[in-house]
Design a protein around this motif. Structure first.
Motif, PDB file in Angstrom:
ATOM      1  N   UNK A 158       0.842  -1.184   0.000  1.00 25.53           N
ATOM      2  CA  UNK A 158       0.000   0.000   0.000  1.00 25.53           C
ATOM      3  C   UNK A 158       0.882   1.241   0.000  1.00 25.53           C
ATOM      4  N   UNK A 159       0.326   2.334  -0.361  1.00 27.40           N
ATOM      5  CA  UNK A 159       1.058   3.585  -0.389  1.00 27.40           C
ATOM      6  C   UNK A 159       1.509   3.951   1.019  1.00 27.40           C
ATOM      7  N   UNK A 160       2.732   4.349   1.162  1.00 26.57           N
ATOM      8  CA  UNK A 160       3.215   4.689   2.499  1.00 26.57           C
ATOM      9  C   UNK A 160       2.611   5.985   3.023  1.00 26.57           C
ATOM     10  N   UNK A 161       1.978   6.756   2.166  1.00 25.85           N
ATOM     11  CA  UNK A 161       1.358   7.997   2.604  1.00 25.85           C
ATOM     12  C   UNK A 161      -0.109   7.831   2.987  1.00 25.85           C
ATOM     13  N   UNK A 162      -0.776   6.802   2.478  1.00 19.74           N
ATOM     14  CA  UNK A 162      -2.207   6.637   2.757  1.00 19.74           C
ATOM     15  C   UNK A 162      -2.509   5.450   3.652  1.00 19.74           C
ATOM     16  N   UNK A 163      -1.491   4.714   4.082  1.00 25.03           N
ATOM     17  CA  UNK A 163      -1.732   3.518   4.871  1.00 25.03           C
ATOM     18  C   UNK A 163      -0.822   3.489   6.087  1.00 25.03           C
ATOM     19  N   UNK A 164      -1.378   3.048   7.238  1.00 32.75           N
ATOM     20  CA  UNK A 164      -0.553   2.854   8.432  1.00 32.75           C
ATOM     21  C   UNK A 164       0.344   1.630   8.288  1.00 32.75           C
ATOM     22  N   UNK A 191       6.150   2.429 -12.902  1.00 37.63           N
ATOM     23  CA  UNK A 191       7.075   3.530 -12.730  1.00 37.63           C
ATOM     24  C   UNK A 191       6.914   4.080 -11.324  1.00 37.63           C
ATOM     25  N   UNK A 192       8.029   4.316 -10.642  1.00 37.31           N
ATOM     26  CA  UNK A 192       7.997   4.875  -9.292  1.00 37.31           C
ATOM     27  C   UNK A 192       8.548   6.294  -9.355  1.00 37.31           C
ATOM     28  N   UNK A 193       7.809   7.221  -8.782  1.00 40.49           N
ATOM     29  CA  UNK A 193       8.243   8.612  -8.745  1.00 40.49           C
ATOM     30  C   UNK A 193       7.817   9.213  -7.416  1.00 40.49           C
ATOM     31  N   UNK A 194       8.758   9.763  -6.690  1.00 39.45           N
ATOM     32  CA  UNK A 194       8.488  10.396  -5.391  1.00 39.45           C
ATOM     33  C   UNK A 194       7.736   9.460  -4.452  1.00 39.45           C
ATOM     34  N   UNK A 222       1.429   1.994 -16.434  1.00 41.87           N
ATOM     35  CA  UNK A 222       0.995   2.369 -17.774  1.00 41.87           C
ATOM     36  C   UNK A 222       0.125   1.270 -18.349  1.00 41.87           C
ATOM     37  N   UNK A 223      -1.008   1.649 -18.924  1.00 45.50           N
ATOM     38  CA  UNK A 223      -1.934   0.675 -19.502  1.00 45.50           C
ATOM     39  C   UNK A 223      -1.357   0.104 -20.791  1.00 45.50           C
ATOM     40  N   UNK A 224      -1.699  -1.134 -21.076  1.00 42.10           N
ATOM     41  CA  UNK A 224      -1.207  -1.790 -22.291  1.00 42.10           C
ATOM     42  C   UNK A 224      -2.170  -1.630 -23.455  1.00 42.10           C
ATOM     43  N   UNK A 225      -3.401  -1.209 -23.204  1.00 40.25           N
ATOM     44  CA  UNK A 225      -4.393  -1.124 -24.271  1.00 40.25           C
ATOM     45  C   UNK A 225      -4.810   0.308 -24.597  1.00 40.25           C
ATOM     46  N   UNK A 226      -4.387   1.284 -23.793  1.00 38.69           N
ATOM     47  CA  UNK A 226      -4.767   2.671 -24.037  1.00 38.69           C
ATOM     48  C   UNK A 226      -3.672   3.589 -23.507  1.00 38.69           C
ATOM     49  N   UNK A 227      -3.736   4.845 -23.844  1.00 39.51           N
ATOM     50  CA  UNK A 227      -2.750   5.820 -23.376  1.00 39.51           C
ATOM     51  C   UNK A 227      -3.180   6.364 -22.021  1.00 39.51           C
ATOM     52  N   UNK A 228      -3.133   5.505 -21.013  1.00 43.38           N
ATOM     53  CA  UNK A 228      -3.590   5.856 -19.669  1.00 43.38           C
ATOM     54  C   UNK A 228      -2.489   5.527 -18.669  1.00 43.38           C
ATOM     55  N   UNK A 229      -2.294   6.432 -17.714  1.00 42.72           N
ATOM     56  CA  UNK A 229      -1.370   6.181 -16.609  1.00 42.72           C
ATOM     57  C   UNK A 229      -2.201   6.136 -15.334  1.00 42.72           C
ATOM     58  N   UNK A 230      -2.053   5.057 -14.568  1.00 41.40           N
ATOM     59  CA  UNK A 230      -2.783   4.876 -13.313  1.00 41.40           C
ATOM     60  C   UNK A 230      -1.851   5.159 -12.141  1.00 41.40           C
ATOM     61  N   UNK A 231      -2.371   5.818 -11.109  1.00 41.84           N
ATOM     62  CA  UNK A 231      -1.646   5.889  -9.846  1.00 41.84           C
ATOM     63  C   UNK A 231      -2.186   4.757  -8.995  1.00 41.84           C
ATOM     64  N   UNK A 232      -1.324   3.800  -8.666  1.00 37.06           N
ATOM     65  CA  UNK A 232      -1.765   2.580  -7.991  1.00 37.06           C
ATOM     66  C   UNK A 232      -1.822   2.760  -6.482  1.00 37.06           C
ATOM     67  N   UNK A 233      -2.783   2.081  -5.898  1.00 42.18           N
ATOM     68  CA  UNK A 233      -2.911   1.955  -4.457  1.00 42.18           C
ATOM     69  C   UNK A 233      -2.919   3.292  -3.744  1.00 42.18           C
ATOM     70  N   UNK A 234      -3.882   4.098  -4.069  1.00 47.23           N
ATOM     71  CA  UNK A 234      -4.023   5.392  -3.437  1.00 47.23           C
ATOM     72  C   UNK A 234      -5.321   5.416  -2.651  1.00 47.23           C
ATOM     73  N   UNK A 235      -5.274   5.064  -1.383  1.00 43.08           N
ATOM     74  CA  UNK A 235      -6.472   5.091  -0.561  1.00 43.08           C
ATOM     75  C   UNK A 235      -7.035   3.706  -0.312  1.00 43.08           C
TER      76      UNK A 235
END
Length: 159
Positions: free
Chosen positions: A1-7, A24-27, A33-46
């Motif tokens: 889980x995200x270290x900012x949104x989870x204990x 991709x990890x940033x900050x 990155x999606x394989x079927x469309x030009x979409x970037x997801x931020x994973x595990x936020x909340x």
């Protein structure tokens, strides 16, 4: 889980229904990155995934408590958890490797929920316990859990 949104940032999250080709990890945030469309997801936020709840489940190991060759009578549970507004906690018990029997417990409110919960006289040699919550944006916080049992004089297996 995200270290900012989870204990508990070392927990696992199962994501279904999105085709991911790259990560991709940033900050300290994880993106995909999606394989079927030009979409970037931020994973595990909340605590939800596209508006659907992420189920929270904790299971204990199979335990024999003491005296593994004798039955025990399960009498009650001691539960200490945090209350949640409109929250429900499901407690499951698996006796001797069988399927879980679940019961839902309302933990509505604020502050702590500390209770002695009676169990309907079950005998066991080994037991597992499961705590779960699948409500949208309702995190589960178990502080302590105890099992009250009485040792029996009869043996579990007869030959």
């Amino acid at each position: 889980k995200s270290r900012y949104t989870s204990k508990h940032p070392n927990a696992f999250t199962v994501l279904e229904g999105i085709d991911i080709k790259s990560f991709w990890r940033s900050s300290d945030y994880l993106y995909a990155g999606a394989s079927t469309a030009a979409i970037i997801y931020r994973l595990d936020n909340g605590t939800n995934f596209n508006g659907r709840p992420i189920p929270v489940v904790y299971e204990t190991n199979e335990t024999v408590m003491s005296k593994p060759f004798f039955d025990k009578e399960l009498i009650s549970y001691h539960l200490d958890c945090d209350r949640i507004t409109n929250g429900t906690l499901t407690i499951g018990t698996s006796i001797n490797g069988r399927t879980y029997s679940d019961f839902a417990l309302s933990i509505d409110g604020s502050g702590k929920y500390v209770r002695l919960l009676s169990y309907p006289n079950g005998y066991f040699n080994s037991a597992r316990f499961r705590f779960s919550n699948s409500q949208l944006d309702k995190p589960m916080q178990i502080n302590n859990f105890g099992v009250v049992y009485k040792e029996d004089v009869k043996q579990t297996d007869s030959y």
